[in-house]
Design a protein around this motif. Sequence first.
Motif, PDB file in Angstrom:
ATOM      1  N   ALA A   1       0.708  -1.265  -0.058  1.00 40.63           N
ATOM      2  CA  ALA A   1      -0.208  -0.096  -0.671  1.00 40.63           C
ATOM      3  C   ALA A   1       0.191   1.267  -0.406  1.00 40.63           C
ATOM      4  N   ASP A   2       1.891   1.308   0.658  1.00 42.77           N
ATOM      5  CA  ASP A   2       3.001   2.175   0.515  1.00 42.77           C
ATOM      6  C   ASP A   2       3.617   2.755  -0.509  1.00 42.77           C
ATOM      7  N   ALA A   3       3.568   1.320  -1.371  1.00 46.14           N
ATOM      8  CA  ALA A   3       3.749   1.207  -3.117  1.00 46.14           C
ATOM      9  C   ALA A   3       3.430   2.102  -3.469  1.00 46.14           C
ATOM     10  N   VAL A   4       1.931   1.598  -3.512  1.00 45.00           N
ATOM     11  CA  VAL A   4       0.906   2.355  -3.934  1.00 45.00           C
ATOM     12  C   VAL A   4       0.723   3.759  -3.794  1.00 45.00           C
ATOM     13  N   ARG A   5       0.971   3.655  -3.297  1.00 45.94           N
ATOM     14  CA  ARG A   5       0.187   5.974  -2.419  1.00 45.94           C
ATOM     15  C   ARG A   5       1.402   6.410  -3.183  1.00 45.94           C
ATOM     16  N   ARG A   6       3.116   5.310  -3.661  1.00 47.29           N
ATOM     17  CA  ARG A   6       4.267   6.154  -4.375  1.00 47.29           C
ATOM     18  C   ARG A   6       4.067   6.739  -5.340  1.00 47.29           C
ATOM     19  N   ASN A   7       3.361   5.669  -5.963  1.00 47.57           N
ATOM     20  CA  ASN A   7       2.708   4.971  -7.443  1.00 47.57           C
ATOM     21  C   ASN A   7       2.311   6.049  -8.239  1.00 47.57           C
ATOM     22  N   THR A   8       0.534   6.404  -6.893  1.00 41.58           N
ATOM     23  CA  THR A   8      -0.271   7.055  -7.521  1.00 41.58           C
ATOM     24  C   THR A   8      -0.043   8.559  -8.038  1.00 41.58           C
ATOM     25  N   LYS A   9      -0.005   8.722  -6.664  1.00 33.77           N
ATOM     26  CA  LYS A   9       0.265  10.716  -6.530  1.00 33.77           C
ATOM     27  C   LYS A   9      -0.876  11.326  -6.927  1.00 33.77           C
ATOM     28  N   GLY A  10      -2.325  10.623  -6.699  1.00 35.23           N
ATOM     29  CA  GLY A  10      -3.465  11.070  -7.419  1.00 35.23           C
ATOM     30  C   GLY A  10      -3.784  10.204  -7.749  1.00 35.23           C
ATOM     31  N   VAL A  11      -4.003   9.310  -8.633  1.00 33.26           N
ATOM     32  CA  VAL A  11      -4.722   9.160  -9.602  1.00 33.26           C
ATOM     33  C   VAL A  11      -5.171   7.513  -9.189  1.00 33.26           C
ATOM     34  N   PRO A  12      -6.053   6.814  -9.455  1.00 29.84           N
ATOM     35  CA  PRO A  12      -6.341   6.043  -8.648  1.00 29.84           C
ATOM     36  C   PRO A  12      -5.654   4.521  -8.524  1.00 29.84           C
ATOM     37  N   GLY A  13      -5.740   3.625  -7.297  1.00 31.43           N
ATOM     38  CA  GLY A  13      -4.607   2.866  -7.432  1.00 31.43           C
ATOM     39  C   GLY A  13      -4.943   2.357  -6.029  1.00 31.43           C
ATOM     40  N   LYS A  14      -4.972   1.132  -6.067  1.00 28.51           N
ATOM     41  CA  LYS A  14      -5.480   0.250  -4.719  1.00 28.51           C
ATOM     42  C   LYS A  14      -4.607  -1.341  -4.548  1.00 28.51           C
ATOM     43  N   VAL A  15      -4.857  -1.934  -3.099  1.00 21.84           N
ATOM     44  CA  VAL A  15      -4.231  -3.244  -3.030  1.00 21.84           C
ATOM     45  C   VAL A  15      -5.069  -4.002  -2.844  1.00 21.84           C
ATOM     46  N   ILE A  16      -5.640  -5.207  -3.567  1.00 22.67           N
ATOM     47  CA  ILE A  16      -7.000  -5.684  -2.800  1.00 22.67           C
ATOM     48  C   ILE A  16      -5.811  -7.339  -2.700  1.00 22.67           C
ATOM     49  N   ALA A  17      -6.581  -7.242  -1.605  1.00 17.30           N
ATOM     50  CA  ALA A  17      -6.101  -7.966  -0.599  1.00 17.30           C
ATOM     51  C   ALA A  17      -7.490  -8.809   0.136  1.00 17.30           C
ATOM     52  N   THR A  18      -6.615 -10.155   0.086  1.00 16.91           N
ATOM     53  CA  THR A  18      -7.988 -11.762   0.477  1.00 16.91           C
ATOM     54  C   THR A  18      -7.328 -12.048   2.302  1.00 16.91           C
ATOM     55  N   GLU A  19      -8.518 -12.240   2.639  1.00 17.32           N
ATOM     56  CA  GLU A  19      -7.790 -13.226   3.930  1.00 17.32           C
ATOM     57  C   GLU A  19      -8.726 -13.713   4.525  1.00 17.32           C
ATOM     58  N   TYR A  20      -8.875 -15.324   4.907  1.00 15.45           N
ATOM     59  CA  TYR A  20      -9.891 -15.988   5.077  1.00 15.45           C
ATOM     60  C   TYR A  20     -10.468 -15.778   6.308  1.00 15.45           C
ATOM     61  N   GLU A  21      -9.430 -15.669   7.404  1.00 16.65           N
ATOM     62  CA  GLU A  21      -9.847 -15.660   9.272  1.00 16.65           C
ATOM     63  C   GLU A  21      -9.946 -14.708   9.320  1.00 16.65           C
ATOM     64  N   ALA A  22     -11.432 -14.282  10.085  1.00 19.67           N
ATOM     65  CA  ALA A  22     -12.256 -12.468  10.553  1.00 19.67           C
ATOM     66  C   ALA A  22     -11.071 -12.566  11.284  1.00 19.67           C
ATOM     67  N   ASP A  23     -10.357 -13.100  12.220  1.00 18.62           N
ATOM     68  CA  ASP A  23      -9.408 -12.223  13.334  1.00 18.62           C
ATOM     69  C   ASP A  23      -8.433 -11.514  12.648  1.00 18.62           C
ATOM     70  N   LYS A  24      -8.326 -11.992  12.359  1.00 17.27           N
ATOM     71  CA  LYS A  24      -6.994 -11.918  10.875  1.00 17.27           C
ATOM     72  C   LYS A  24      -6.906 -10.226  10.530  1.00 17.27           C
ATOM     73  N   ALA A  25      -8.634 -10.282   9.919  1.00 15.23           N
ATOM     74  CA  ALA A  25      -9.265  -9.321   8.699  1.00 15.23           C
ATOM     75  C   ALA A  25      -9.324  -7.719   9.692  1.00 15.23           C
ATOM     76  N   ALA A  26      -9.403  -8.370  10.603  1.00 20.40           N
ATOM     77  CA  ALA A  26      -9.642  -7.315  12.014  1.00 20.40           C
ATOM     78  C   ALA A  26      -8.871  -7.038  12.719  1.00 20.40           C
ATOM     79  N   LYS A  27      -7.826  -7.311  12.696  1.00 23.52           N
ATOM     80  CA  LYS A  27      -6.372  -7.108  12.960  1.00 23.52           C
ATOM     81  C   LYS A  27      -5.505  -6.286  11.714  1.00 23.52           C
ATOM     82  N   ALA A  28      -5.705  -7.329  10.324  1.00 23.48           N
ATOM     83  CA  ALA A  28      -5.566  -6.180   9.411  1.00 23.48           C
ATOM     84  C   ALA A  28      -5.994  -4.866   9.139  1.00 23.48           C
ATOM     85  N   ARG A  29      -7.342  -4.831   9.721  1.00 20.33           N
ATOM     86  CA  ARG A  29      -7.756  -3.907   9.449  1.00 20.33           C
ATOM     87  C   ARG A  29      -7.203  -2.637  10.364  1.00 20.33           C
TER      88      ARG A  29
END
Length: 223
Positions: free
Chosen positions: A94-122
Motif C-alpha cells: 500500500a505504501d508503494a501504491v501511495r508513492r506510485n499513484t500520487k492522485g491517480v487511482p490505485g489500490k491493493v486488493i487484499a484477501t484474508e479468510y480468517e475473520a479475526d486476522k482481517a479485523a487485526k489487519a484493518r
Amino acid sequence: MNTITDPKLRGMLQTMHQASEQEERDIFEYYRGQDFNPTKEMTLTDEEHQFFSDKMVALPPDKADFVYQTCIATGARNIVEVGTSFGVSTLYLADAVRRNTKGVPGKVIATEYEADKAAKARENFAAAGLTDYIELREGDLRETLKAIDCTIDLVLMDIWIEMVVPAVELIAPHLSEKAVLIADNTATFRVVYKPYFQKIEALGFSSITLPFDGGLEYSVRSP
C-alpha cells in the motif's frame, strides 16, 4: 525496510516483524519431532488450521523489501495480495501504491479468510494511515476474487499452496502485459508448486527462483 521513508510506518513494521519472528520460533517448536515432507500436499489438518488461526506468518523483511522495491521500480498501481494475515506485507504494498499513484487511482486488493486476522489487519491499516489504498476482501478467495474491476500490475502469493492455482485462474484475465507475479517459498516446496508453475507457463510467464530463504519466485511474461 531501507526504502520505507514514513517513520511511523517503519516503526510499525519493525514491531510487527519482531512479533512474527517470535511466532516462527513457536511454529518450529510446534513441528519439532514431526515428519516434515515438503513434497506432500500442503493441505492443513483441522488442528493445524486452529494453530495457525492467530499466527501472523508474515513475509520476512528482506523479501518484503524486495517486493516493495519491485512495486516502485515497475510503477505498480493495482496489486493483488493473496494471503493478507495481519497485513504486514500489505502495508509495504500500500505504501508503494501511495508513492506510485500520487492522485491517480490505485489500490491493493487484499484477501484474508480468517475473520479475526482481517479485523487485526484493518486496525493496522488504519494505524498506518493506509486504509484508503487497500481493499480488504474477507472470506474464501475463490469467491472474493471473482470480481476485479481494474488491470493488475503485480500479484503477491503468500498463502497455503493449495490456493495459489485457484487464485491465478481468477486474476489472470485482469493481468497487464507487464504484470509481475511473486510467490513465496517456491524452493522449499518446489514439487508441490508444480501446478502453479504449469499454470503460469500456460499463461505465457517465465520464472526465476530468487535465492531468499525458502525461495521467492519472480515471474514475468516471456518475450
